[in-house]
Design an enzyme around this catalytic site. Sequence first.
Site, mmCIF file in Angstrom:
data_model
loop_
_atom_site.group_PDB
_atom_site.id
_atom_site.type_symbol
_atom_site.label_atom_id
_atom_site.label_comp_id
_atom_site.label_asym_id
_atom_site.label_seq_id
_atom_site.Cartn_x
_atom_site.Cartn_y
_atom_site.Cartn_z
ATOM 1 N N VAL A 51 0.826 -1.218 0.000
ATOM 2 C CA VAL A 51 0.000 0.000 0.000
ATOM 3 C C VAL A 51 0.858 1.265 0.000
ATOM 4 O O VAL A 51 2.065 1.195 0.126
ATOM 5 C CB VAL A 51 -0.962 0.045 1.211
ATOM 6 C CG1 VAL A 51 -2.001 -1.021 1.072
ATOM 7 C CG2 VAL A 51 -0.190 -0.082 2.510
ATOM 8 N N CYS A 52 0.185 2.382 -0.153
ATOM 9 C CA CYS A 52 0.766 3.728 -0.153
ATOM 10 C C CYS A 52 1.550 4.001 -1.421
ATOM 11 O O CYS A 52 1.327 4.992 -2.077
ATOM 12 C CB CYS A 52 1.641 4.013 1.068
ATOM 13 S SG CYS A 52 0.659 4.104 2.557
#
Lengths: 169, 184
Positions: A51-52
Amino acid sequence: MSDTHSDEALAAGTPAPAFSLPATPDQMVSLDDLSGKPVIIAFYPADWSPVCGDQMALYNEILPEFHKAGAQLVGISVDGVWCHAAFANDRKLHFPLLADFEPKGAVARRYRVYREKEGIAERALFVIDGAGIIRWSFVSPLGINPGADGILEALETLGAAAPAEGNPS
Amino acid sequence: MTHLAVPVGSQDHTQGQAQSAVTLVEYGDYECPYCGEAYPILKAVQHAMGDQMRFVFRNFPISELHPHAVRAAEFAEAAAGLGRFWQAHDMLYENQAALTDADLFGYGLRLGLASDVVAEGLDGRFDAKIRSDFMGGVRSGVNGTPSLFINGLRYDGERDVDSLVDALRHAAREAIRPRAGMHR
């Protein structure tokens, strides 16, 4: 970092190879369905990258900008439709992920962005104009999210050449 | 692709002097855990660099992954209106796990922001500013958070204090050298 990424992805000026792939268990999306408007194809190695820094999550946020340029975005990986469905649901994606699953990687091969050794697609971007011609392509090192600045610039170049549809002024 | 597309200007939240030898720009998301990890590191970097460095924070919320990120950014922008941006920024990063609206109103009280100021801030009036930060980041090749730029160039090195301070000191030396000394 990639050591073996292919440098031979289909280049600007090449007609985009046709495809028809499942977006859901009962829905197919073909390049023909999308023709008439610019199309962004984002090949990527696999669902569920961290993620991110996730490329698809980033494009999801930029989607309104792509739409403003009259363009449609599709993601393509070799993951199957159920995997895509779970991933898209988790990341709340608002664009289709297509399953280049059977025969595996056939579309990625046609765009020359298939990595035989790992059995996955490159992290590769294509911007295709409304007439089905590739106008920009880019292969990123596998572990590096290429961002979206190159896509937006390519769409602007297209827009300058031929104003986007649905813009009557 | 690795250059800051939007120069630092009056629209930015800055700490330090404009004439500092080096400017560090962070594109960040208040709910991103990696930004949370970077927060104390960047504080230590600011401390180590002192008045040699200016620090700038720009919004890059990934709203679909981080449902509270835009509200938190709106809260900080509202605080900026009363000159308390950095207090709000710090409070958000120090309380990343608690960013509901009720939490934001609580932080408002602690910062001396009247609840109507917070409520107004959350009504969408700052969305254009936040989106403008975000799109400037996209144009600069930001592909995730945190993304750092040192004197306008993307920094892709290690994000520990020593590596960052080394890179910043190097950039500061380059910046004060005459142009002829620049390579490439």
